[in-house]
Design an enzyme around this catalytic site. Structure first.
Site, PDB file in Angstrom:
ATOM      1  N   LYS A   1       0.843  -1.211   0.000  1.00 32.96           N
ATOM      2  CA  LYS A   1       0.000   0.000   0.000  1.00 32.96           C
ATOM      3  C   LYS A   1       0.875   1.258   0.000  1.00 32.96           C
ATOM      4  CE  LYS A   1      -2.069  -1.252   3.889  1.00 32.96           C
ATOM      5  NZ  LYS A   1      -1.401  -2.541   4.136  1.00 32.96           N
TER       6      LYS A   1
ATOM      7  N   ARG B   1     -10.441  -0.189   8.311  1.00 32.29           N
ATOM      8  CA  ARG B   1      -9.998  -1.551   8.589  1.00 32.29           C
ATOM      9  C   ARG B   1     -11.066  -2.378   9.292  1.00 32.29           C
ATOM     10  NH1 ARG B   1      -3.714  -2.279   9.044  1.00 32.29           N
ATOM     11  NH2 ARG B   1      -3.450  -0.152   8.385  1.00 32.29           N
TER      12      ARG B   1
ATOM     13  N   ARG C   1      11.770  -5.512   5.204  1.00 31.95           N
ATOM     14  CA  ARG C   1      11.494  -4.095   4.919  1.00 31.95           C
ATOM     15  C   ARG C   1      12.450  -3.185   5.686  1.00 31.95           C
ATOM     16  NH1 ARG C   1       5.529  -1.925   5.587  1.00 31.95           N
ATOM     17  NH2 ARG C   1       5.713  -2.901   7.620  1.00 31.95           N
TER      18      ARG C   1
ATOM     19  N   ARG D   1      10.693  -1.381  11.242  1.00 28.98           N
ATOM     20  CA  ARG D   1       9.559  -1.053  12.099  1.00 28.98           C
ATOM     21  C   ARG D   1       9.450  -2.024  13.271  1.00 28.98           C
ATOM     22  NH1 ARG D   1       4.377   0.175   8.327  1.00 28.98           N
ATOM     23  NH2 ARG D   1       3.412  -1.191   9.862  1.00 28.98           N
TER      24      ARG D   1
ATOM     25  N   ARG E   1      -0.561  -9.395  13.363  1.00 32.97           N
ATOM     26  CA  ARG E   1      -1.079  -8.388  12.421  1.00 32.97           C
ATOM     27  C   ARG E   1      -1.800  -9.061  11.256  1.00 32.97           C
ATOM     28  NH1 ARG E   1       4.035  -5.430  10.628  1.00 32.97           N
ATOM     29  NH2 ARG E   1       2.693  -4.282   9.174  1.00 32.97           N
TER      30      ARG E   1
HETATM   31  P1  AP5 Z   1       4.820  -1.628   1.964  1.00 33.44           P
HETATM   32  O1  AP5 Z   1       4.478  -0.797   0.789  1.00 33.44           O
HETATM   33  O2  AP5 Z   1       5.529  -1.008   3.089  1.00 33.44           O
HETATM   34  O3  AP5 Z   1       3.499  -2.418   2.458  1.00 33.44           O
HETATM   35  P2  AP5 Z   1       2.190  -1.892   3.190  1.00 33.44           P
HETATM   36  O4  AP5 Z   1       1.024  -2.532   2.518  1.00 33.44           O
HETATM   37  O5  AP5 Z   1       2.202  -0.408   3.283  1.00 33.44           O
HETATM   38  O6  AP5 Z   1       2.388  -2.602   4.593  1.00 33.44           O
HETATM   39  P3  AP5 Z   1       2.242  -2.034   6.079  1.00 33.44           P
HETATM   40  O7  AP5 Z   1       3.055  -2.939   6.938  1.00 33.44           O
HETATM   41  O8  AP5 Z   1       2.510  -0.589   6.152  1.00 33.44           O
HETATM   42  O9  AP5 Z   1       0.714  -2.319   6.319  1.00 33.44           O
HETATM   43  P4  AP5 Z   1      -0.013  -2.367   7.676  1.00 33.44           P
HETATM   44  O10 AP5 Z   1      -1.416  -2.271   7.205  1.00 33.44           O
HETATM   45  O11 AP5 Z   1       0.287  -3.518   8.515  1.00 33.44           O
HETATM   46  O12 AP5 Z   1       0.593  -1.133   8.484  1.00 33.44           O
HETATM   47  P5  AP5 Z   1       0.079   0.331   8.797  1.00 33.44           P
HETATM   48  O13 AP5 Z   1       1.238   1.202   8.921  1.00 33.44           O
HETATM   49  O14 AP5 Z   1      -1.027   0.699   7.910  1.00 33.44           O
HETATM   50  O15 AP5 Z   1       5.669  -2.885   1.422  1.00 33.44           O
HETATM   51  C1  AP5 Z   1       6.159  -3.888   2.302  1.00 33.44           C
HETATM   52  C2  AP5 Z   1       7.523  -4.413   1.815  1.00 33.44           C
HETATM   53  O16 AP5 Z   1       7.358  -5.113   0.595  1.00 33.44           O
HETATM   54  C3  AP5 Z   1       8.558  -3.318   1.537  1.00 33.44           C
HETATM   55  O17 AP5 Z   1       9.814  -3.782   1.951  1.00 33.44           O
HETATM   56  C4  AP5 Z   1       8.485  -3.123   0.024  1.00 33.44           C
HETATM   57  O18 AP5 Z   1       9.717  -2.660  -0.523  1.00 33.44           O
HETATM   58  C5  AP5 Z   1       8.144  -4.532  -0.452  1.00 33.44           C
HETATM   59  N1  AP5 Z   1       7.291  -4.548  -1.658  1.00 33.44           N
HETATM   60  C6  AP5 Z   1       6.213  -3.748  -1.900  1.00 33.44           C
HETATM   61  N2  AP5 Z   1       5.637  -4.060  -3.075  1.00 33.44           N
HETATM   62  C7  AP5 Z   1       6.353  -5.098  -3.599  1.00 33.44           C
HETATM   63  C8  AP5 Z   1       6.246  -5.857  -4.804  1.00 33.44           C
HETATM   64  N3  AP5 Z   1       5.277  -5.634  -5.710  1.00 33.44           N
HETATM   65  N4  AP5 Z   1       7.151  -6.842  -5.013  1.00 33.44           N
HETATM   66  C9  AP5 Z   1       8.131  -7.082  -4.097  1.00 33.44           C
HETATM   67  N5  AP5 Z   1       8.288  -6.391  -2.949  1.00 33.44           N
HETATM   68  C10 AP5 Z   1       7.417  -5.401  -2.685  1.00 33.44           C
HETATM   69  O19 AP5 Z   1      -0.545   0.108  10.265  1.00 33.44           O
HETATM   70  C11 AP5 Z   1       0.301  -0.181  11.352  1.00 33.44           C
HETATM   71  C12 AP5 Z   1      -0.518  -0.319  12.627  1.00 33.44           C
HETATM   72  O20 AP5 Z   1      -1.199   0.908  12.902  1.00 33.44           O
HETATM   73  C13 AP5 Z   1      -1.635  -1.368  12.603  1.00 33.44           C
HETATM   74  O21 AP5 Z   1      -1.154  -2.658  12.912  1.00 33.44           O
HETATM   75  C14 AP5 Z   1      -2.581  -0.828  13.668  1.00 33.44           C
HETATM   76  O22 AP5 Z   1      -2.102  -1.107  14.954  1.00 33.44           O
HETATM   77  C15 AP5 Z   1      -2.487   0.677  13.451  1.00 33.44           C
HETATM   78  N6  AP5 Z   1      -3.478   1.136  12.479  1.00 33.44           N
HETATM   79  C16 AP5 Z   1      -3.254   1.694  11.260  1.00 33.44           C
HETATM   80  N7  AP5 Z   1      -4.398   1.973  10.636  1.00 33.44           N
HETATM   81  C17 AP5 Z   1      -5.395   1.578  11.481  1.00 33.44           C
HETATM   82  C18 AP5 Z   1      -6.810   1.577  11.373  1.00 33.44           C
HETATM   83  N8  AP5 Z   1      -7.451   2.042  10.283  1.00 33.44           N
HETATM   84  N9  AP5 Z   1      -7.511   1.104  12.439  1.00 33.44           N
HETATM   85  C19 AP5 Z   1      -6.901   0.642  13.545  1.00 33.44           C
HETATM   86  N10 AP5 Z   1      -5.565   0.596  13.689  1.00 33.44           N
HETATM   87  C20 AP5 Z   1      -4.818   1.062  12.654  1.00 33.44           C
HETATM   88 MG    MG Z   2       2.243   0.988   4.883  1.00 30.56          MG
END
Ligand code: AP5
Ligand code: MG
Ligand code: ZN
Length: 216
Positions: free
Chosen positions: A13, A88, A127, A161, A172
């Site tokens: 994402k 979510r 990552r 992270r 997660r």
């Molecule tokens: P990356 O682009 O970083 O992936 P991402 O989908 O952004 O993953 P996140 O870990 O950020 O998602 P998340 O939903 O768990 O975390 P968030 O910060 O939203 O890519 C990942 C890796 O893969 C990288 O190394 C990249 O280089 C590689 N990659 C990407 N695309 C690729 C491809 N096509 N091929 C190969 N490699 C690739 O949330 C964190 C925490 O915040 C949650 O756990 C929760 O506690 C809280 N939170 C956030 N939003 C909410 C909500 N709405 N409600 C409640 N709690 C929330």
């Molecule tokens: Mg992200």
């Protein structure tokens, strides 16, 4: 264009959001990034969010819905926005509907980046993120062009992270798998979901997303 980017943790994402932002000038609104910023700033919101994030659990809906309402009320979203990691839960999706109705900024498309769970574990463990500019890399899939130097800003300071530790990643994925299924049903009923394969290389995923966005 008003977009939701959906996908399990590690689906790409944030990576795709950065590319979308280059091609289309709309703000990238990531609740995860907002919480991490609040933690770094030591605010009350940050302290509250941290206890949930460290375990890989969701931050309570009333907290999350509030920060999204405030953010979407800002004028820079008038010509479009992309939400990453929100909603979510069904409660969040319903709150979002109220918010976007009140502001007259309805969601036009939900892009679901589809990646197999086994691939996600490997992605999260590899990552690395530039501490200076936030650019995301992967140690093997997507390393900086020059080892240890950020392509974007030249910094040498990378970090992993807290919630990318294997035991947290497991939770997660579990937490998000259940809620994602329900959300896809919710938005499928409205005919808003477009699915893109997420394991075909970063530029290929972006090409698929671009096809969808160019039709809006
Ligand atoms: P990356 O682009 O970083 O992936 P991402 O989908 O952004 O993953 P996140 O870990 O950020 O998602 P998340 O939903 O768990 O975390 P968030 O910060 O939203 O890519 C990942 C890796 O893969 C990288 O190394 C990249 O280089 C590689 N990659 C990407 N695309 C690729 C491809 N096509 N091929 C190969 N490699 C690739 O949330 C964190 C925490 O915040 C949650 O756990 C929760 O506690 C809280 N939170 C956030 N939003 C909410 C909500 N709405 N409600 C409640 N709690 C929330
Ligand atoms: Mg992200
Ligand atoms: Zn950088």
């Amino acid at each position: 264009m008003n977009i939701i980017l959906m996908g399990l943790p590690g689906a790409g994402k944030g990576t795709q959001a950065a590319k979308i932002k280059e091609a289309y000038p709309i703000p990238h609104i990531s609740t995860g990034d907002m919480f991490r910023q609040a933690i770094a700033d030591g605010t009350e919101l940050g302290k509250r969010a941290k206890t949930f994030m460290d375990e890989g659990n969701l931050v309570p809906d009333e907290v999350t819905n509030g920060i999204v309402r405030e953010r979407l009320a800002q004028d820079d979203t008038n010509k479009g926005y992309m939400l990453d990691g929100f909603p979510r839960t069904i409660n969040q999706a319903q709150a979002l509907e109220d918010i976007t109705n009140d502001l007259n900024k309805p969601i036009e498309v939900v892009i679901f980046i589809d990646v197999d769970k086994d691939i996600l574990k490997e992605r999260l463990s590899g990552r690395i993120i530039c501490r200076n500019c936030g650019q995301t890399y992967h140690l093997t899939n997507n390393p900086p062009k020059e080892a240890g130097v950020c392509d974007n800003c030249g910094s040498n300071d990378f970090y992993q992270r807290e919630d990318d530790k294997p035991e947290v990643v497991e939770n997660r994925l579990k937490v998000n798998e259940e809620s994602t299924k329900a959300l896809l049903e919710f938005y499928d009923k409205k005919g808003l979901v477009k699915r893109v394969p997420g394991d075909i290389g970063i530029d290929n995923v972006f090409a698929e997303i671009k096809k969808i966005l160019d039709q809006i």
